[in-house]
Motif scaffolding. Structure first.
Motif, mmCIF file in Angstrom:
data_model
loop_
_atom_site.group_PDB
_atom_site.id
_atom_site.type_symbol
_atom_site.label_atom_id
_atom_site.label_comp_id
_atom_site.label_asym_id
_atom_site.label_seq_id
_atom_site.Cartn_x
_atom_site.Cartn_y
_atom_site.Cartn_z
ATOM 1 N N CYS A 21 -5.293 -1.156 -6.739
ATOM 2 C CA CYS A 21 -6.094 -1.802 -5.694
ATOM 3 C C CYS A 21 -6.323 -3.278 -6.009
ATOM 4 O O CYS A 21 -6.146 -4.142 -5.141
ATOM 5 C CB CYS A 21 -7.437 -1.095 -5.546
ATOM 6 S SG CYS A 21 -8.479 -1.832 -4.265
ATOM 7 N N ALA A 85 -4.384 -0.959 2.241
ATOM 8 C CA ALA A 85 -3.169 -0.732 3.035
ATOM 9 C C ALA A 85 -3.185 -1.559 4.316
ATOM 10 O O ALA A 85 -2.169 -2.143 4.714
ATOM 11 C CB ALA A 85 -3.041 0.759 3.363
ATOM 12 N N GLY A 89 -0.659 -4.494 5.555
ATOM 13 C CA GLY A 89 -0.088 -4.460 6.895
ATOM 14 C C GLY A 89 -0.251 -5.782 7.625
ATOM 15 O O GLY A 89 0.651 -6.231 8.342
ATOM 16 N N SER A 110 -11.969 -4.281 0.417
ATOM 17 C CA SER A 110 -11.423 -3.256 -0.475
ATOM 18 C C SER A 110 -11.886 -3.467 -1.908
ATOM 19 O O SER A 110 -12.357 -2.539 -2.577
ATOM 20 C CB SER A 110 -9.891 -3.297 -0.400
ATOM 21 O OG SER A 110 -9.314 -2.452 -1.374
ATOM 22 N N HIS A 171 3.631 -2.670 -2.641
ATOM 23 C CA HIS A 171 2.213 -2.370 -2.841
ATOM 24 C C HIS A 171 1.760 -1.218 -1.952
ATOM 25 O O HIS A 171 0.956 -0.368 -2.386
ATOM 26 C CB HIS A 171 1.352 -3.606 -2.567
ATOM 27 C CG HIS A 171 -0.076 -3.414 -2.961
ATOM 28 N ND1 HIS A 171 -1.106 -3.391 -2.046
ATOM 29 C CD2 HIS A 171 -0.654 -3.187 -4.177
ATOM 30 C CE1 HIS A 171 -2.242 -3.169 -2.675
ATOM 31 N NE2 HIS A 171 -1.992 -3.048 -3.963
ATOM 32 N N LEU A 172 2.248 -1.145 -0.726
ATOM 33 C CA LEU A 172 1.911 -0.008 0.134
ATOM 34 C C LEU A 172 2.366 1.308 -0.494
ATOM 35 O O LEU A 172 1.643 2.318 -0.433
ATOM 36 C CB LEU A 172 2.568 -0.180 1.507
ATOM 37 C CG LEU A 172 1.820 -1.045 2.527
ATOM 38 C CD1 LEU A 172 2.676 -1.246 3.771
ATOM 39 C CD2 LEU A 172 0.488 -0.397 2.899
ATOM 40 N N VAL A 175 -0.065 2.094 -3.208
ATOM 41 C CA VAL A 175 -1.336 2.552 -2.631
ATOM 42 C C VAL A 175 -1.221 4.011 -2.202
ATOM 43 O O VAL A 175 -2.141 4.812 -2.428
ATOM 44 C CB VAL A 175 -1.744 1.648 -1.441
ATOM 45 C CG1 VAL A 175 -2.875 2.292 -0.629
ATOM 46 C CG2 VAL A 175 -2.188 0.280 -1.944
ATOM 47 N N ALA A 176 -0.094 4.385 -1.581
ATOM 48 C CA ALA A 176 0.108 5.775 -1.167
ATOM 49 C C ALA A 176 0.109 6.708 -2.381
ATOM 50 O O ALA A 176 -0.523 7.786 -2.355
ATOM 51 C CB ALA A 176 1.417 5.896 -0.391
#
Length: 395
Positions: A21, A85, A89, A110, A171-172, A175-176
């Protein structure tokens, strides 16, 4: 033994989620030059884009800093990952400056949710006799994640295709994976309430704490301001004044400051609060002078030394400040006083950086940097003299 190993495994996994994060919050650092070329905005706008993040963090700390104590750690951290996320985006969809503002604000929200909740969660996941080691895991995850963000983005944007997109796609994916890990970790808050029970936290500064708080907060302000300058305008300085166009190098220079902060915080735990605050101020002063020399003589080696020395000083002062302020605060007001310290620290990330952006127009980047450094040098010198005359007592 298996139970203890399992708890340490959970602690480290929680730290990894924390790091992912925080990496997202510094991911755009080496990319600002590319965004300037694409959208044609000024250095002042770069600093405002950067500072919006700090305003998001401060807003969450003040309005919902105790949310994870009320509704549980995992719901708050999952919300933080969702905001991370959404931030990625925004950068992926960016067609103008507004998208960057939105992405940075979401990133700040965040980080604000993660700062307190993830620190507490990592410590609570560890075995009961491992709180000291767990605190370092949380510290290393926080600062290490902040350092990995610009390093990852710098390397990918320099050596891989799609420089403004691939770092955020990666990074997405992280994060997932972090969300999947978090769903498998246990909740550590036993008595949870509804979201309606969350109340805004009002920063407080009792008279008994002011003697310790003022110099500790001044040193924290300078340390975070130094980080703010490194992460917002140092890539532009490396390009314009030193001719360093390699974004991996820019990311590494910024990362070194955060990694050095981790080492400084570890050292603070060993040398004690009474010595870490004045020593940290001295290291910050040295870091500021090294950065001034780098600006004046256009020398990359001095920029690197400034990152290492100043980052170490920031780690020493901030951990020392947290320990000193927490120890001097009345038990019933401790959380509110610590919130006040974080607000001052994050003001250091935002306000001086915007000032540098404002001065860049009339004075140029180097001139604005030297004015900033002169102001921060005066502030940290005053704090250091005060701490030498009125040492903080160990609790």
């Amino acid at each position: 033994m298996d139970g203890e190993r399992g708890r340490w495994r959970q602690c480290l996994l929680g730290g990894a989620v924390f790091a992912v994060c925080m990496a997202g919050t510094t991911l755009p650092t080496p990319l600002y030059g590319l965004y300037q070329e694409k959208f044609g905005f000024s250095e002042l706008q770069v600093t405002v884009v950067y500072a919006v993040y700090a305003f998001g963090v401060m807003g969450v700390l003040l309005l919902a800093g105790n949310a994870s104590d009320v509704v549980g750690r995992r719901p708050v951290l999952l919300t933080g990952l969702g905001l991370a996320a959404l931030s990625a985006g925004c950068f992926l969809c960016a067609t103008g400056l507004g998208w960057l503002y939105a992405g940075r604000m979401l990133s700040g929200l965040s980080a604000g949710l993660f700062t307190g909740a993830a620190t507490a969660y990592v410590i609570e996941l560890a075995p009961k006799n491992g709180s000291s080691r767990a605190t370092f895991v949380a510290t290393a995850a926080n600062m290490g994640g902040l350092g990995c963000g610009p390093l990852l983005a710098g390397v990918l944007s320099q050596y891989a295709p799609w420089p403004l997109y691939l770092p955020f796609v990666v990074h997405l994916a992280l994060v997932a994976c972090s969300a999947a890990v978090l769903l498998r970790l246990p909740e550590t808050v036993r008595e949870r309430q509804s979201l309606a029970a969350v109340r805004p936290q009002r920063p407080a500064l009792p008279a008994s704490v002011r003697r310790v708080f003022v110099p500790a907060a001044a040193a924290s302000f300078v340390g975070f301001a130094l980080f703010g300058v490194f992460t917002s305008v140092s890539p532009a300085f490396l390009v314009e004044s030193l001719g360093v166009h390699n974004r991996a190098v820019s990311g590494l220079v910024v990362a070194l400051a955060f990694f050095a902060s981790t080492a400084g915080q570890l050292a603070a735990g060993r040398i004690g609060v009474a010595r870490s605050l004045p020593l940290g101020c001295a290291a910050l002063l040295a870091g500021l002078l090294l950065l001034a020399g780098a600006l004046y003589w256009d020398t990359l080696a001095l920029v690197v030394l400034s990152a290492l020395v100043g980052g170490g000083g920031q780690g020493l002062t901030f951990r020392g400040a947290l320990s000193a302020v927490a120890g001097a605060s009345p038990a019933g007001q401790r959380a509110a006083v610590i919130s006040m310290l974080f607000v001052v620290a994050y003001a250091g990330i935002s306000v001086p950086v915007i000032g540098v952006g404002v001065l860049t127009g009339p004075l140029g980047l180097e001139g604005a940097g030297l004015v900033f450094l002169a102001c921060m040098t005066a502030l940290v010198s005053t704090a250091a003299v005060y701490l030498l005359r009125h040492p903080v007592r160990e609790e």
